[in-house]
Write a protein that holds these residues in place. Structure first.
Motif, PDB file in Angstrom:
ATOM      1  N   VAL A 397      -1.279  -8.075   2.817  1.00  0.00           N
ATOM      2  CA  VAL A 397      -1.490  -8.992   1.696  1.00  0.00           C
ATOM      3  C   VAL A 397      -0.349  -8.954   0.686  1.00  0.00           C
ATOM      4  O   VAL A 397      -0.310  -9.782  -0.235  1.00  0.00           O
ATOM      5  CB  VAL A 397      -2.824  -8.700   0.977  1.00  0.00           C
ATOM      6  N   THR A 398       0.590  -8.034   0.837  1.00  0.00           N
ATOM      7  CA  THR A 398       1.658  -7.856  -0.158  1.00  0.00           C
ATOM      8  C   THR A 398       2.430  -9.135  -0.476  1.00  0.00           C
ATOM      9  O   THR A 398       2.678  -9.434  -1.654  1.00  0.00           O
ATOM     10  CB  THR A 398       2.635  -6.757   0.314  1.00  0.00           C
ATOM     11  N   PRO A 399       2.851  -9.950   0.516  1.00  0.00           N
ATOM     12  CA  PRO A 399       3.647 -11.147   0.206  1.00  0.00           C
ATOM     13  C   PRO A 399       2.913 -12.212  -0.608  1.00  0.00           C
ATOM     14  O   PRO A 399       3.533 -13.196  -1.024  1.00  0.00           O
ATOM     15  CB  PRO A 399       4.027 -11.688   1.597  1.00  0.00           C
ATOM     16  N   LEU A 400       1.623 -12.029  -0.843  1.00  0.00           N
ATOM     17  CA  LEU A 400       0.889 -12.997  -1.662  1.00  0.00           C
ATOM     18  C   LEU A 400       1.328 -12.945  -3.128  1.00  0.00           C
ATOM     19  O   LEU A 400       1.100 -13.890  -3.884  1.00  0.00           O
ATOM     20  CB  LEU A 400      -0.619 -12.727  -1.584  1.00  0.00           C
ATOM     21  N   PHE A 401       1.976 -11.838  -3.518  1.00  0.00           N
ATOM     22  CA  PHE A 401       2.294 -11.633  -4.931  1.00  0.00           C
ATOM     23  C   PHE A 401       3.810 -11.595  -5.150  1.00  0.00           C
ATOM     24  O   PHE A 401       4.576 -11.228  -4.265  1.00  0.00           O
ATOM     25  CB  PHE A 401       1.645 -10.344  -5.419  1.00  0.00           C
ATOM     26  N   ARG A 402       4.221 -11.955  -6.368  1.00  0.00           N
ATOM     27  CA  ARG A 402       5.648 -12.071  -6.688  1.00  0.00           C
ATOM     28  C   ARG A 402       6.308 -10.703  -6.874  1.00  0.00           C
ATOM     29  O   ARG A 402       7.430 -10.500  -6.452  1.00  0.00           O
ATOM     30  CB  ARG A 402       5.835 -12.915  -7.953  1.00  0.00           C
ATOM     31  N   ARG A 403       5.634  -9.809  -7.555  1.00  0.00           N
ATOM     32  CA  ARG A 403       6.170  -8.475  -7.817  1.00  0.00           C
ATOM     33  C   ARG A 403       5.059  -7.464  -7.533  1.00  0.00           C
ATOM     34  O   ARG A 403       3.986  -7.524  -8.152  1.00  0.00           O
ATOM     35  CB  ARG A 403       6.663  -8.343  -9.263  1.00  0.00           C
ATOM     36  N   VAL A 404       5.331  -6.549  -6.614  1.00  0.00           N
ATOM     37  CA  VAL A 404       4.284  -5.631  -6.160  1.00  0.00           C
ATOM     38  C   VAL A 404       4.765  -4.190  -6.263  1.00  0.00           C
ATOM     39  O   VAL A 404       5.870  -3.850  -5.822  1.00  0.00           O
ATOM     40  CB  VAL A 404       3.881  -5.925  -4.700  1.00  0.00           C
ATOM     41  N   LEU A 405       3.922  -3.342  -6.840  1.00  0.00           N
ATOM     42  CA  LEU A 405       4.159  -1.902  -6.839  1.00  0.00           C
ATOM     43  C   LEU A 405       3.468  -1.316  -5.612  1.00  0.00           C
ATOM     44  O   LEU A 405       2.250  -1.431  -5.470  1.00  0.00           O
ATOM     45  CB  LEU A 405       3.604  -1.255  -8.106  1.00  0.00           C
ATOM     46  N   LEU A 406       4.249  -0.717  -4.719  1.00  0.00           N
ATOM     47  CA  LEU A 406       3.702  -0.079  -3.530  1.00  0.00           C
ATOM     48  C   LEU A 406       3.552   1.407  -3.800  1.00  0.00           C
ATOM     49  O   LEU A 406       4.533   2.094  -4.113  1.00  0.00           O
ATOM     50  CB  LEU A 406       4.631  -0.303  -2.339  1.00  0.00           C
ATOM     51  N   VAL A 407       2.339   1.916  -3.700  1.00  0.00           N
ATOM     52  CA  VAL A 407       2.050   3.319  -3.977  1.00  0.00           C
ATOM     53  C   VAL A 407       1.635   3.997  -2.673  1.00  0.00           C
ATOM     54  O   VAL A 407       0.743   3.519  -1.974  1.00  0.00           O
ATOM     55  CB  VAL A 407       0.931   3.468  -5.026  1.00  0.00           C
ATOM     56  N   ALA A 408       2.287   5.110  -2.360  1.00  0.00           N
ATOM     57  CA  ALA A 408       1.951   5.864  -1.158  1.00  0.00           C
ATOM     58  C   ALA A 408       1.893   7.342  -1.489  1.00  0.00           C
ATOM     59  O   ALA A 408       2.647   7.835  -2.332  1.00  0.00           O
ATOM     60  CB  ALA A 408       2.984   5.619  -0.061  1.00  0.00           C
ATOM     61  N   THR A 409       0.997   8.055  -0.838  1.00  0.00           N
ATOM     62  CA  THR A 409       0.964   9.514  -0.954  1.00  0.00           C
ATOM     63  C   THR A 409       1.106  10.088   0.442  1.00  0.00           C
ATOM     64  O   THR A 409       0.480   9.618   1.388  1.00  0.00           O
ATOM     65  CB  THR A 409      -0.347  10.010  -1.593  1.00  0.00           C
ATOM     66  N   GLY A 410       1.959  11.105   0.582  1.00  0.00           N
ATOM     67  CA  GLY A 410       2.145  11.756   1.874  1.00  0.00           C
ATOM     68  C   GLY A 410       2.514  10.783   2.972  1.00  0.00           C
ATOM     69  O   GLY A 410       3.396   9.940   2.836  1.00  0.00           O
ATOM     70  N   SER A 411       1.819  10.874   4.095  1.00  0.00           N
ATOM     71  CA  SER A 411       2.113  10.028   5.249  1.00  0.00           C
ATOM     72  C   SER A 411       1.665   8.587   5.057  1.00  0.00           C
ATOM     73  O   SER A 411       1.855   7.757   5.943  1.00  0.00           O
ATOM     74  CB  SER A 411       1.458  10.611   6.503  1.00  0.00           C
ATOM     75  N   GLY A 412       1.099   8.295   3.903  1.00  0.00           N
ATOM     76  CA  GLY A 412       0.779   6.900   3.587  1.00  0.00           C
ATOM     77  C   GLY A 412       2.023   6.032   3.513  1.00  0.00           C
ATOM     78  O   GLY A 412       1.936   4.812   3.449  1.00  0.00           O
ATOM     79  N   ILE A 413       3.198   6.665   3.545  1.00  0.00           N
ATOM     80  CA  ILE A 413       4.441   5.905   3.539  1.00  0.00           C
ATOM     81  C   ILE A 413       4.589   5.100   4.831  1.00  0.00           C
ATOM     82  O   ILE A 413       5.339   4.114   4.870  1.00  0.00           O
ATOM     83  CB  ILE A 413       5.655   6.851   3.346  1.00  0.00           C
ATOM     84  N   GLY A 414       3.894   5.506   5.892  1.00  0.00           N
ATOM     85  CA  GLY A 414       3.980   4.798   7.169  1.00  0.00           C
ATOM     86  C   GLY A 414       3.672   3.312   7.064  1.00  0.00           C
ATOM     87  O   GLY A 414       4.491   2.467   7.445  1.00  0.00           O
ATOM     88  N   PRO A 415       2.505   2.924   6.539  1.00  0.00           N
ATOM     89  CA  PRO A 415       2.194   1.496   6.399  1.00  0.00           C
ATOM     90  C   PRO A 415       3.087   0.788   5.381  1.00  0.00           C
ATOM     91  O   PRO A 415       3.340  -0.409   5.498  1.00  0.00           O
ATOM     92  CB  PRO A 415       0.726   1.500   5.926  1.00  0.00           C
ATOM     93  N   ILE A 416       3.565   1.533   4.374  1.00  0.00           N
ATOM     94  CA  ILE A 416       4.353   0.935   3.297  1.00  0.00           C
ATOM     95  C   ILE A 416       5.785   0.632   3.746  1.00  0.00           C
ATOM     96  O   ILE A 416       6.381  -0.381   3.358  1.00  0.00           O
ATOM     97  CB  ILE A 416       4.376   1.881   2.078  1.00  0.00           C
ATOM     98  N   ALA A 417       6.374   1.504   4.568  1.00  0.00           N
ATOM     99  CA  ALA A 417       7.785   1.392   4.946  1.00  0.00           C
ATOM    100  C   ALA A 417       8.175   0.020   5.507  1.00  0.00           C
ATOM    101  O   ALA A 417       9.165  -0.566   5.048  1.00  0.00           O
ATOM    102  CB  ALA A 417       8.144   2.499   5.941  1.00  0.00           C
ATOM    103  N   PRO A 418       7.444  -0.542   6.485  1.00  0.00           N
ATOM    104  CA  PRO A 418       7.881  -1.834   7.033  1.00  0.00           C
ATOM    105  C   PRO A 418       7.840  -2.968   6.023  1.00  0.00           C
ATOM    106  O   PRO A 418       8.599  -3.930   6.135  1.00  0.00           O
ATOM    107  CB  PRO A 418       6.907  -2.082   8.188  1.00  0.00           C
TER     108      PRO A 418
END
Length: 514
Positions: A397-418
């Motif tokens: 859903v990230t591209p729905l918004f103009r400016r997005v803060l992506l928050v990840a903890t630990g291995s949660g970086i996996g979904p965020i990276a791409p």
């Protein structure tokens, strides 16, 4: 997807040397005046008595930190005052916790079914509604419940919802971004279908005793299916699912398959019981809606297994905490996850895919979170079983918004990276992890910083676990974010999402639904 939340490294910026040290001296240039580009500033207050202050700007890929004065993006954040939560205590708790969108969808489906259920009982009077009608309604609910968990259906929902342009009003995009809550429809129809089957069983028993259409085989298969569905619901209850997750998966899979097999027997006998005089069974079957519904739901269940295959894997052990697995059998997109297994009939594990634009295949970061993941780290696989197609999750859903803060903890970086690599919208990363470079490797960390030079990486091993609500809010204010997307463990995800939503900031995170 739950993630390890135990840590993250110091603020790393593009141009920093690729080492484990977080001590670097950089003399910042004066803040440039960029025409047409707003600069969002905040003051960083030092933690000591003689703490100095400076300003940091995160705007259009530029970040300036006075590291000579030991200033970091989170310095003094605990002293920040959060704004008051909107609405009253009871109202906001009802809105954002008790009546989440998932529960609202469940409620709409269940209440609608129960309204029809009550009306059917009342109109049927003493004799009750006809068993054939009740059977159709029960099967229709089970049909929807199964389809709402089909990969292609889920992807279709996400594709349609995320097609909205960023020019649409925020309140519309905020609603569309909750598309990942459609599991409420699955649960609502599953429970409703079971309730309808109970009424069907009661009415079928009554009609059998009156020798009205219903025969012994129909009655036997009805009660067998009912027992299986009740067993599935018991272990699908959130507390039972959490405490006995392996049992939940086994009952959902094997009891579900058994119920579908018995459902085929049930509808054949039910169709035969109500077959008109002079009509062949084949004619009655093709004219019966339940037959086609069961056929479609059966194909829906079989389809992912038709794509079951064992694929080669290239493993890169990043540390004793995680391993990165590389696949080239399919290309994925930001927001996708795939399922992996070493024993296809007993257990499956879902992992977010990391796709890099222009490169074939994908990778996945597997972190230590139990026996299965620990075994993959200790003995990296060369082949794994996969099934179905890549399926979308919440970060889609990230591209729905103009400016997005992506928050990840630990291995949660996996979904965020791409999402960072794709650069579909303006993004700012906040990642908390224990010694990120040591745990996840220089390659991954450097690629994140290259994609998002203003990325803030917080080392929990050095600085301790942060107050994620306060830190997230500071980053929202700094970046002027329109929305927040978080990937973390369940308690922290709920806490951050609630903390943002109750202050008027759209926030999205996994909900651990059905």
């Amino acid at each position: 997807m739950s993630s390890d939340t135990s840590g993250v490294s110091d603020a790393l910026r593009k141009g920093y040397p690729s080492t484990h040290s977080s001590t670097t001296t950089i003399v910042p240039p004066p803040l440039p005046q960029v025409p047409g580009v707003p600069s969002f500033l905040f003051r960083l207050e030092g933690g000591s008595q003689n703490a100095s202050t400076t300003t940091s700007s995160i705007s259009e890929g530029k970040s300036y930190l006075d590291l000579e004065k030991d200033v970091t993006p989170w310095q003094g954040y605990l002293e920040d005052e959060l704004p008051e939560k909107t609405q009253g205590h009871w109202v906001r708790n009802l809105r954002f916790q008790v009546f989440s969108l998932y529960r609202r969808l469940f409620g709409i489906v269940f209440v609608t079914n129960m309204a029809v259920f009550i009306a059917t009982c009342v109109q049927g009077g003493v004799e009750g509604a006809d068993a054939q009608f009740l059977g159709k309604v029960a099967i229709a609910n089970i049909f929807v419940a199964i389809l709402m968990r089909q990969d292609y259906v889920i992807n279709a929902f996400f594709t349609v919802a995320c097609a909205a342009p960023q020019s649409w009003p925020l309140w519309i995009r905020r609603i569309l971004a909750r598309v990942y809550a459609i599991g409420g429809i699955h649960s609502g129809c599953g429970v409703s279908g079971t309730v309808w089957l109970i009424l069907f069983a009661a009415q079928a028993t009554r009609q059998f005793l009156r020798k009205d259409h219903i025969t012994v085989p129909t009655l036997v298969f009805t009660y067998l299916i009912l027992a299986l569905l009740v067993g599935i619901l018991v272990f699908a209850y959130p507390k039972m699912r959490t405490r006995h997750h392996d049992t939940f998966e086994a009952t959902h899979r094997f009891l579900g398959w058994s119920a579908i097999a018995l459902l085929w027997c049930l509808i054949m006998f039910l169709i035969n019981d109500y077959r008109e005089h002079g009509q062949t069974l084949g004619q009655a079957v093709v004219r019966s809606p339940p037959f086609w519904l069961v056929l479609i739901m059966t194909c829906s269940i079989i389809l992912p297994w038709l794509r079951l295959r064992k694929v080669p894997v290239r493993a890169e052990v990043l540390s004793d905490h995680c391993v990165r697995l590389y696949f080239d059998y399919v290309d994925t997109f930001p927001g996708h996850f795939t399922r992996m297994s070493v024993s296809p009939l007993t257990e499956w594990h879902s992992f977010a895919t990391i796709s890099i634009p222009g490169q074939k295949g994908y990778s996945a970061v597997v972190s230590r979170a139990g026996d299965w993941t620990s075994e993959r780290i200790a003995d990296p696989p060369t082949k794994l079983w996969v099934r179905g197609v890549p399926c979308y999750g919440v970060v889609r859903v990230t591209p729905l918004f103009r400016r997005v803060l992506l928050v990840a903890t630990g291995s949660g970086i996996g979904p965020i990276a791409p999402v960072l690599f794709a650069k579909k919208t303006q993004l700012q990363l906040l990642w908390t992890a224990p010694a990120a470079r040591k745990t996840f490797g220089d390659k991954l960390v450097d690629s994140l910083i290259e994609a998002n030079p203003t990325a803030v990486i917080y080392d929990t091993r050095e600085h301790g676990k942060p107050d994620m609500v306060k830190l997230t809010y500071r980053m929202v204010r700094e970046f002027n974010a329109e929305a927040v997307v978080i990937i973390s463990n369940e308690p922290l995800t709920k806490k951050v999402v609630y903390g943002m939503m109750t202050r008027g900031i759209p926030a999205f995170g996994a909900i651990w639904d059905s």
